[in-house]
Design an enzyme around this catalytic site. Structure first.
Site, PDB file in Angstrom:
ATOM      1  N   CYS A   1     -15.130 -16.904 -16.376  1.00 18.07           N
ATOM      2  CA  CYS A   1     -14.020 -17.768 -16.780  1.00 18.07           C
ATOM      3  C   CYS A   1     -13.265 -17.170 -17.976  1.00 18.07           C
ATOM      4  O   CYS A   1     -13.746 -16.260 -18.656  1.00 18.07           O
ATOM      5  CB  CYS A   1     -14.510 -19.190 -17.055  1.00 18.07           C
TER       6      CYS A   1
ATOM      7  N   CYS B   1     -15.137 -17.247 -21.285  1.00 18.55           N
ATOM      8  CA  CYS B   1     -16.231 -16.273 -21.277  1.00 18.55           C
ATOM      9  C   CYS B   1     -15.675 -14.869 -21.532  1.00 18.55           C
ATOM     10  O   CYS B   1     -16.312 -14.062 -22.220  1.00 18.55           O
ATOM     11  CB  CYS B   1     -16.989 -16.323 -19.953  1.00 18.55           C
TER      12      CYS B   1
ATOM     13  N   ASP C   1      -5.603 -21.358 -30.898  1.00 21.70           N
ATOM     14  CA  ASP C   1      -5.044 -21.694 -29.591  1.00 21.70           C
ATOM     15  C   ASP C   1      -3.760 -20.895 -29.388  1.00 21.70           C
ATOM     16  O   ASP C   1      -2.943 -20.761 -30.301  1.00 21.70           O
ATOM     17  CB  ASP C   1      -4.762 -23.202 -29.508  1.00 21.70           C
TER      18      ASP C   1
ATOM     19  N   HIS D   1     -21.737 -20.314 -21.250  1.00 24.70           N
ATOM     20  CA  HIS D   1     -20.800 -21.091 -20.425  1.00 24.70           C
ATOM     21  C   HIS D   1     -21.358 -22.481 -20.136  1.00 24.70           C
ATOM     22  O   HIS D   1     -22.423 -22.639 -19.552  1.00 24.70           O
ATOM     23  CB  HIS D   1     -20.489 -20.391 -19.093  1.00 24.70           C
TER      24      HIS D   1
ATOM     25  N   GLY E   1      -7.452 -34.168 -18.930  1.00 24.41           N
ATOM     26  CA  GLY E   1      -6.474 -33.093 -19.106  1.00 24.41           C
ATOM     27  C   GLY E   1      -7.104 -31.739 -19.392  1.00 24.41           C
ATOM     28  O   GLY E   1      -6.494 -30.874 -20.012  1.00 24.41           O
TER      29      GLY E   1
ATOM     30  N   HIS F   1     -14.358 -24.413 -19.468  1.00 26.62           N
ATOM     31  CA  HIS F   1     -15.428 -23.943 -20.360  1.00 26.62           C
ATOM     32  C   HIS F   1     -15.307 -24.837 -21.587  1.00 26.62           C
ATOM     33  O   HIS F   1     -14.238 -24.862 -22.233  1.00 26.62           O
ATOM     34  CB  HIS F   1     -15.200 -22.458 -20.690  1.00 26.62           C
TER      35      HIS F   1
ATOM     36  N   HIS G   1     -14.691 -26.714 -24.731  1.00 22.94           N
ATOM     37  CA  HIS G   1     -14.021 -26.297 -25.972  1.00 22.94           C
ATOM     38  C   HIS G   1     -13.611 -27.528 -26.758  1.00 22.94           C
ATOM     39  O   HIS G   1     -13.276 -28.569 -26.190  1.00 22.94           O
ATOM     40  CB  HIS G   1     -12.809 -25.409 -25.684  1.00 22.94           C
TER      41      HIS G   1
HETATM   42  P1  5GP Z   1      -7.522 -27.920 -22.329  1.00 22.35           P
HETATM   43  O1  5GP Z   1      -6.221 -28.382 -21.766  1.00 22.35           O
HETATM   44  O2  5GP Z   1      -8.394 -27.274 -21.265  1.00 22.35           O
HETATM   45  O3  5GP Z   1      -8.245 -28.926 -23.150  1.00 22.35           O
HETATM   46  O4  5GP Z   1      -7.153 -26.785 -23.382  1.00 22.35           O
HETATM   47  C1  5GP Z   1      -7.058 -25.438 -23.059  1.00 22.35           C
HETATM   48  C2  5GP Z   1      -6.378 -24.778 -24.246  1.00 22.35           C
HETATM   49  O5  5GP Z   1      -6.572 -23.388 -24.131  1.00 22.35           O
HETATM   50  C3  5GP Z   1      -4.873 -25.030 -24.302  1.00 22.35           C
HETATM   51  O6  5GP Z   1      -4.552 -25.660 -25.543  1.00 22.35           O
HETATM   52  C4  5GP Z   1      -4.266 -23.636 -24.182  1.00 22.35           C
HETATM   53  O7  5GP Z   1      -3.142 -23.466 -25.003  1.00 22.35           O
HETATM   54  C5  5GP Z   1      -5.420 -22.737 -24.594  1.00 22.35           C
HETATM   55  N1  5GP Z   1      -5.411 -21.423 -23.978  1.00 22.35           N
HETATM   56  C6  5GP Z   1      -5.223 -21.162 -22.650  1.00 22.35           C
HETATM   57  N2  5GP Z   1      -5.329 -19.844 -22.422  1.00 22.35           N
HETATM   58  C7  5GP Z   1      -5.588 -19.255 -23.629  1.00 22.35           C
HETATM   59  C8  5GP Z   1      -5.805 -17.902 -24.022  1.00 22.35           C
HETATM   60  O8  5GP Z   1      -5.783 -16.954 -23.237  1.00 22.35           O
HETATM   61  N3  5GP Z   1      -6.036 -17.686 -25.352  1.00 22.35           N
HETATM   62  C9  5GP Z   1      -6.076 -18.692 -26.262  1.00 22.35           C
HETATM   63  N4  5GP Z   1      -6.310 -18.374 -27.532  1.00 22.35           N
HETATM   64  N5  5GP Z   1      -5.885 -19.988 -25.911  1.00 22.35           N
HETATM   65  C10 5GP Z   1      -5.647 -20.266 -24.606  1.00 22.35           C
HETATM   66 ZN    ZN Z   2     -16.978 -19.649 -19.446  1.00 21.12          ZN
END
Ligand code: 5GP
Ligand code: ZN
Length: 118
Positions: free
Chosen positions: A2, A5, A28, A44, A88, A93, A95
Site C-alpha cells: 500500500c 507502506c 500530508d 500495516h 472518508g 493503512h 493513519h
Molecule cells: P484519508 O482520507 O484516508 O483519511 O487521508 C489520506 C490522506 O493522505 C489525505 O489527507 C491525503 O492528502 C494524504 N496523502 C495521499 N497520498 C499521499 C502521499 O503520497 N503523500 C503524503 N504525504 N500524503 C498523502
Molecule cells: Zn500499508
C-alpha cells in the site's frame, strides 16, 4: 504494497517529522490546516477497526511527541482517524491526522440531518 507502506519503506519520499522503530509521522501532501501531519504505525493495519490496544498505546505516545515536536501541544490541535466509506478513509493503512497551527472549525460533518438517526 500500500501507499503508506511504501512511504514507510522510503520507496515514496515524504517529509518526515518524527520516526522511531514502530511509527512515522510526515506532512500530508494536501494540507487542510497550517499543520497537517499524518502519524502511522510502520506495520500495516487497515484501519482503526483492526488496531490492537498495544499498537494504540505506542501510537498515543508517538502522537503526543509529534505535537511537542511541532510545538502545537499548548495552542491545541485535533487528532482524527477516518474509518471506512462513511468515515472518508481513502488510504487503507491506519493513519491519524494531526491538525493545528490555527483555530479549527467544527461545523459541518455531513449534509444528512444530524438529528435523523435516533
Ligand atoms: P484519508 O482520507 O484516508 O483519511 O487521508 C489520506 C490522506 O493522505 C489525505 O489527507 C491525503 O492528502 C494524504 N496523502 C495521499 N497520498 C499521499 C502521499 O503520497 N503523500 C503524503 N504525504 N500524503 C498523502
Ligand atoms: Zn500499508
Amino acid at each position: 504494497m500500500c501507499l503508506f507502506c511504501k512511504i514507510v519503506n522510503k520507496e515514496i519520499p515524504s517529509n518526515v517529522i518524527l520516526e522511531d522503530d514502530n511509527f512515522i509521522a510526515f506532512h500530508d501532501i494536501n494540507p487542510k490546516a497550517p499543520v497537517h501531519i499524518l502519524a502511522i504505525p510502520k506495520v500495516h493495519v487497515d484501519s482503526f477497526n483492526e488496531v490492537t490496544p498495544k499498537i494504540m498505546a505506542g501510537m498515543t505516545e508517538f502522537i503526543q511527541n509529534v505535537a511537542q515536536e511541532v510545538n502545537i501541544q499548548e495552542s491545541g490541535y485535533r487528532v482524527i482517524t477516518n474509518i471506512g466509506d462513511n468515515g472518508g478513509q481513502e488510504v487503507k493503512h491506519l493513519h491519524f491526522h494531526i491538525l493545528g497551527g490555527a483555530k479549527l472549525k467544527w461545523d459541518h460533518f455531513t449534509d444528512a440531518d444530524p438529528k435523523g438517526h435516533f
